[in-house]
Design a protein around this motif. Structure first.
Motif, PDB file in Angstrom:
ATOM      1  N   GLU A 111      67.438 -16.281 -35.755  1.00 45.72           N
ATOM      2  CA  GLU A 111      67.001 -15.274 -36.584  1.00 45.72           C
ATOM      3  C   GLU A 111      68.111 -14.965 -37.835  1.00 45.72           C
ATOM      4  N   ILE A 112      69.590 -14.676 -36.980  1.00 45.99           N
ATOM      5  CA  ILE A 112      70.351 -14.403 -37.761  1.00 45.99           C
ATOM      6  C   ILE A 112      70.996 -15.344 -38.588  1.00 45.99           C
ATOM      7  N   VAL A 113      71.234 -16.489 -38.147  1.00 41.75           N
ATOM      8  CA  VAL A 113      71.819 -17.932 -38.881  1.00 41.75           C
ATOM      9  C   VAL A 113      71.057 -18.307 -39.560  1.00 41.75           C
ATOM     10  N   PHE A 114      69.498 -18.119 -39.516  1.00 38.31           N
ATOM     11  CA  PHE A 114      68.657 -18.786 -40.421  1.00 38.31           C
ATOM     12  C   PHE A 114      68.469 -17.514 -41.495  1.00 38.31           C
ATOM     13  N   GLY A 115      69.001 -16.618 -41.711  1.00 34.77           N
ATOM     14  CA  GLY A 115      68.680 -15.314 -42.683  1.00 34.77           C
ATOM     15  C   GLY A 115      67.488 -14.823 -42.192  1.00 34.77           C
ATOM     16  N   LEU A 116      66.811 -14.648 -41.027  1.00 35.87           N
ATOM     17  CA  LEU A 116      65.431 -14.107 -40.951  1.00 35.87           C
ATOM     18  C   LEU A 116      65.791 -12.740 -40.685  1.00 35.87           C
ATOM     19  N   SER A 117      67.106 -12.193 -40.168  1.00 36.35           N
ATOM     20  CA  SER A 117      67.267 -10.927 -39.877  1.00 36.35           C
ATOM     21  C   SER A 117      68.815 -10.455 -40.060  1.00 36.35           C
ATOM     22  N   ALA A 118      69.348  -9.561 -40.240  1.00 33.77           N
ATOM     23  CA  ALA A 118      70.614  -9.239 -40.329  1.00 33.77           C
ATOM     24  C   ALA A 118      71.476  -8.848 -38.984  1.00 33.77           C
ATOM     25  N   GLY A 119      72.628  -9.062 -38.742  1.00 34.51           N
ATOM     26  CA  GLY A 119      73.279  -8.824 -37.819  1.00 34.51           C
ATOM     27  C   GLY A 119      74.580  -9.515 -37.622  1.00 34.51           C
ATOM     28  N   ALA A 120      75.156  -9.435 -36.680  1.00 37.63           N
ATOM     29  CA  ALA A 120      76.790  -9.855 -36.704  1.00 37.63           C
ATOM     30  C   ALA A 120      76.614 -11.547 -36.439  1.00 37.63           C
ATOM     31  N   PRO A 121      77.409 -12.266 -36.909  1.00 36.32           N
ATOM     32  CA  PRO A 121      77.394 -13.733 -36.477  1.00 36.32           C
ATOM     33  C   PRO A 121      77.347 -13.760 -35.017  1.00 36.32           C
ATOM     34  N   PRO A 122      76.395 -14.753 -34.683  1.00 38.60           N
ATOM     35  CA  PRO A 122      76.218 -14.860 -32.983  1.00 38.60           C
ATOM     36  C   PRO A 122      77.366 -15.886 -32.552  1.00 38.60           C
ATOM     37  N   ASP A 123      77.484 -15.995 -31.199  1.00 43.22           N
ATOM     38  CA  ASP A 123      78.245 -16.850 -30.505  1.00 43.22           C
ATOM     39  C   ASP A 123      77.819 -18.143 -30.873  1.00 43.22           C
ATOM     40  N   ARG A 124      78.553 -19.003 -31.298  1.00 42.04           N
ATOM     41  CA  ARG A 124      77.954 -20.508 -31.502  1.00 42.04           C
ATOM     42  C   ARG A 124      77.185 -21.111 -30.135  1.00 42.04           C
ATOM     43  N   PHE A 125      77.851 -21.010 -29.024  1.00 37.07           N
ATOM     44  CA  PHE A 125      77.035 -21.220 -27.788  1.00 37.07           C
ATOM     45  C   PHE A 125      75.849 -20.990 -27.585  1.00 37.07           C
ATOM     46  N   LEU A 126      75.567 -19.784 -27.951  1.00 39.46           N
ATOM     47  CA  LEU A 126      74.325 -19.090 -27.898  1.00 39.46           C
ATOM     48  C   LEU A 126      73.270 -19.516 -28.731  1.00 39.46           C
ATOM     49  N   VAL A 127      73.696 -19.818 -30.105  1.00 36.62           N
ATOM     50  CA  VAL A 127      73.100 -20.714 -31.016  1.00 36.62           C
ATOM     51  C   VAL A 127      72.650 -22.058 -30.524  1.00 36.62           C
ATOM     52  N   GLY A 128      73.584 -22.888 -29.882  1.00 39.39           N
ATOM     53  CA  GLY A 128      73.212 -24.052 -29.130  1.00 39.39           C
ATOM     54  C   GLY A 128      72.273 -24.109 -28.193  1.00 39.39           C
ATOM     55  N   LEU A 129      72.276 -22.902 -27.338  1.00 37.26           N
ATOM     56  CA  LEU A 129      71.217 -22.726 -26.270  1.00 37.26           C
ATOM     57  C   LEU A 129      69.918 -22.572 -26.857  1.00 37.26           C
ATOM     58  N   ALA A 130      69.884 -21.415 -28.047  1.00 41.29           N
ATOM     59  CA  ALA A 130      68.631 -21.266 -28.460  1.00 41.29           C
ATOM     60  C   ALA A 130      68.019 -22.348 -29.134  1.00 41.29           C
ATOM     61  N   VAL A 131      68.619 -23.555 -29.726  1.00 40.11           N
ATOM     62  CA  VAL A 131      68.019 -24.708 -30.177  1.00 40.11           C
ATOM     63  C   VAL A 131      67.573 -25.474 -29.152  1.00 40.11           C
ATOM     64  N   LEU A 132      68.622 -25.714 -28.260  1.00 31.25           N
ATOM     65  CA  LEU A 132      67.957 -26.360 -27.193  1.00 31.25           C
ATOM     66  C   LEU A 132      66.399 -25.836 -26.423  1.00 31.25           C
ATOM     67  N   SER A 133      66.526 -24.689 -26.407  1.00 34.71           N
ATOM     68  CA  SER A 133      65.449 -23.810 -25.795  1.00 34.71           C
ATOM     69  C   SER A 133      64.173 -24.192 -26.624  1.00 34.71           C
ATOM     70  N   LEU A 134      64.550 -24.092 -28.031  1.00 34.16           N
ATOM     71  CA  LEU A 134      63.410 -24.292 -29.103  1.00 34.16           C
ATOM     72  C   LEU A 134      62.871 -25.673 -28.935  1.00 34.16           C
ATOM     73  N   PHE A 135      63.671 -26.723 -28.874  1.00 31.93           N
ATOM     74  CA  PHE A 135      63.324 -27.956 -28.603  1.00 31.93           C
ATOM     75  C   PHE A 135      62.293 -28.304 -27.573  1.00 31.93           C
ATOM     76  N   ALA A 136      62.852 -27.638 -26.133  1.00 33.49           N
ATOM     77  CA  ALA A 136      62.308 -27.651 -25.019  1.00 33.49           C
ATOM     78  C   ALA A 136      60.743 -27.104 -25.156  1.00 33.49           C
ATOM     79  N   GLU A 137      60.722 -25.909 -25.672  1.00 34.71           N
ATOM     80  CA  GLU A 137      59.505 -25.274 -25.964  1.00 34.71           C
ATOM     81  C   GLU A 137      58.411 -26.135 -26.719  1.00 34.71           C
ATOM     82  N   VAL A 138      58.862 -26.696 -27.905  1.00 30.68           N
ATOM     83  CA  VAL A 138      58.007 -27.601 -28.904  1.00 30.68           C
ATOM     84  C   VAL A 138      57.602 -28.791 -27.822  1.00 30.68           C
ATOM     85  N   ALA A 139      58.502 -29.440 -27.307  1.00 34.02           N
ATOM     86  CA  ALA A 139      58.314 -30.499 -26.393  1.00 34.02           C
ATOM     87  C   ALA A 139      57.230 -30.411 -25.383  1.00 34.02           C
ATOM     88  N   GLU A 140      56.796 -29.057 -24.975  1.00 33.17           N
ATOM     89  CA  GLU A 140      56.054 -28.979 -23.803  1.00 33.17           C
ATOM     90  C   GLU A 140      54.292 -29.362 -24.258  1.00 33.17           C
TER      91      GLU A 140
END
Length: 320
Positions: free
Chosen positions: A123-152
């Motif tokens: 939400e932060i990196v896509f500008g959907l909410s405000a906040g401190a820039p998140p850790d890049r590793f956390l962003v990668g995990l989030a995209v991995l989880s998002l893809f896995a969720e859709v692939a279900e």
């Protein structure tokens, strides 16, 4: 086999030749002219993700060599898959996560199903909410989880063209995800002229020029008059089997003008000649039409609403 000229639906609007197998019924596409190995490999990739085996691949080749046509073939073959795609934009390379947002935009309705830290990071990196820039590793995990969720709900195919122009944050994130996919039915396919360092360790397929036989067939589809055999062979040699060059360079030229070939002294001149060929075809157009084409070329995602608004602001909307 019958040869059928087709304009693909990507923004570049390139023409490719697709092979039809009459035994399969008219209009069923079975491959691209001169690309049986590449098409078989891409079909195998789809079969693998259909069996819940994740796959990643980088198509590598010079401009005009047919990478986009292969991606289009892949997408049209991906029946039963959710397909998301993005195109790298050179002018957006300094905008962090711009390409990732282009790719994931359709999937954001699933954000609510991610763990809270991962959801908040996207939400932060896509500008959907405000906040401190998140850790890049956390962003990668989030995209991995998002893809896995859709692939279900079924196989997911992610297609990224012009990957040499991905912003670094998006490239690093997608490479991270591609390396860590395990048993999810997810495929990620990149196409690039020269893949960046981020993609260097992913499986790669080099895309090269067509064979002389296939190049002759493609040239014949672009030239509507007979060519002297020596002229034809010189054109094929100069273009080195580059499909876009074979299709575009002869446009608007007469048999007399083609008699000397294209006069390409060195390989590096090929892309410049293609650009000049496009420029020649723009010259007869009105100023308003050329401005509209410029707007369309600058619009990165093929959004007709955005294109119409930009055209109206520039006073060329009446050309649509």
């Amino acid at each position: 086999m019958l040869l059928q000229p087709v304009h693909d639906s990507w923004p570049q609007g390139r023409t490719v030749l697709l092979m039809e197998n009459p035994a399969h019924g008219r209009g069923r596409r079975t491959g691209l002219l001169g690309r049986p190995i590449e098409c078989a490999l891409l079909s195998g990739l789809l079969e693998d993700i259909g069996r819940s085996e994740s796959r990643s691949l980088v198509l590598r080749g010079e401009p005009g060599i047919g990478k986009t046509a292969l991606l289009e073939y892949l997408i049209e073959s991906a029946r039963g898959c959710t397909v998301v795609r993005a195109v790298g934009v050179e002018s957006e390379m300094e905008l962090a996560y711009a390409s990732l947002y282009q790719l994931c935009g359709r999937l954001l309705e699933r954000l609510g199903r991610l763990p809270a830290p991962q959801r908040e990071a996207l939400e932060i990196v896509f500008g959907l909410s405000a906040g401190a820039p998140p850790d890049r590793f956390l962003v990668g995990l989030a995209v991995l989880s998002l893809f896995a969720e859709v692939a279900e709900d079924g196989p997911l195919l992610c297609v990224i063209d012009d990957a040499q122009w991905l912003d670094q944050a998006s490239a690093l994130t997608l490479a991270f995800v591609a390396r860590r996919l395990l048993a999810e039915p997810v495929g990620i396919v990149f196409a690039a002229r020269e893949p960046g360092e981020e993609l260097q360790h992913l499986p790669e397929l080099g895309v090269h020029g067509l064979s002389d036989w296939d190049a002759r067939a493609l040239l014949a589809s672009a030239v509507r008059f007979g060519l002297d055999e020596q002229v034809r062979e010189r054109i094929i040699a100069e273009t080195r089997g580059n499909p876009l060059a074979l299709l575009e360079l002869p446009q608007g030229l007469t048999a007399t003008q083609l008699a000397g070939g294209f006069g390409l002294p060195v390989p590096q001149a090929l892309s410049g000649q293609i650009e000049q060929a496009f420029a020649r075809r723009l010259e007869p157009l009105s100023e308003e039409t050329r401005r509209l084409l410029l707007v369309a070329a600058a619009e990165p995602v093929g959004d007709p609403v955005l294109l119409c608004r930009a055209a109206d602001r520039l006073g060329c909307g009446n050309q649509q």
